[in-house]
Design an enzyme around this catalytic site. Sequence first.
Site, PDB file in Angstrom:
ATOM      1  CB  CYS A   1       9.777  -9.870  -2.878  1.00 30.76           C
ATOM      2  SG  CYS A   1      10.686 -10.710  -1.560  1.00 30.76           S
TER       3      CYS A   1
ATOM      4  CG  ASP B   1       3.252  -7.627   4.182  1.00 34.70           C
ATOM      5  OD1 ASP B   1       2.307  -7.377   3.406  1.00 34.70           O
ATOM      6  OD2 ASP B   1       3.776  -8.759   4.275  1.00 34.70           O
TER       7      ASP B   1
END
Length: 207
Positions: A9, A128
């Site tokens: 990412c 996360d």
Amino acid sequence: MSAVRSKICGITCIDDALAAVAAGADAIGFVFYAKSPRAVSAQQARAIIAALPPFVTTVGLFVNAGACELNETLDAVPLDLLQFHGDETPEQCEGYHRPYIKALRVKAGDDIAGACKAYAGASGILLDAYVEGVPGGTGQAFDWSLIPQGLSKPIILAGGLTPGNVADAIAQVRPYAVDVSGGVEKSKGIKDHDRIRAFMRAVRATN
Ligand SMILES: O=C(O)c1ccccc1N[C@@H]1O[C@H](COP(=O)(O)O)[C@@H](O)[C@H]1O
């Protein structure tokens, strides 16, 4: 167990995208969040995607974006999957009629199983680290033992993953996929191609 998939990412340039794909990444992510040091414009993302070979999943990351802004990006950029990394409700996530994953920022006491049920339309749930005041991309890991077994959605593990810890993370969590940004960078927004290759080698070695 099937092969663990991977997403790199925070891609901001063609070189980094091609390095991720050459190393074996299944997906690359673009951050459409102006406050991020990895933010890209629709034009930048479009140019990077145009340089990709086929069969690479393109993911657009948004943090509490307004519908107008998000629809403008969707009109301009061929994204396969949306990643909602803010406080978006299930209804908001589903309003775009696109496949999506929902990020949860995990802390002790969170009901991860309940969130998997609440976001029933999601293709997967990304976990996360919770860091106060920051929506993500912090490079912080969290306590993986907070993740229950047998969740009803494919789990994408993120947060502070590196070439050095990703194998342990996979062994402990057995996620559907792993997602990394800061752990394969040389500076914010610029990837380190050696670290991308090392990360992907470590993921492959677990498969
Ligand atoms: O990358 C960012 O700047 C970012 C900004 C706002 C929300 C999420 C962001 N990144 C995502 O956060 C996780 C973990 O990143 P890291 O590996 O710990 O750096 C990952 O999904 C990133 O895509």
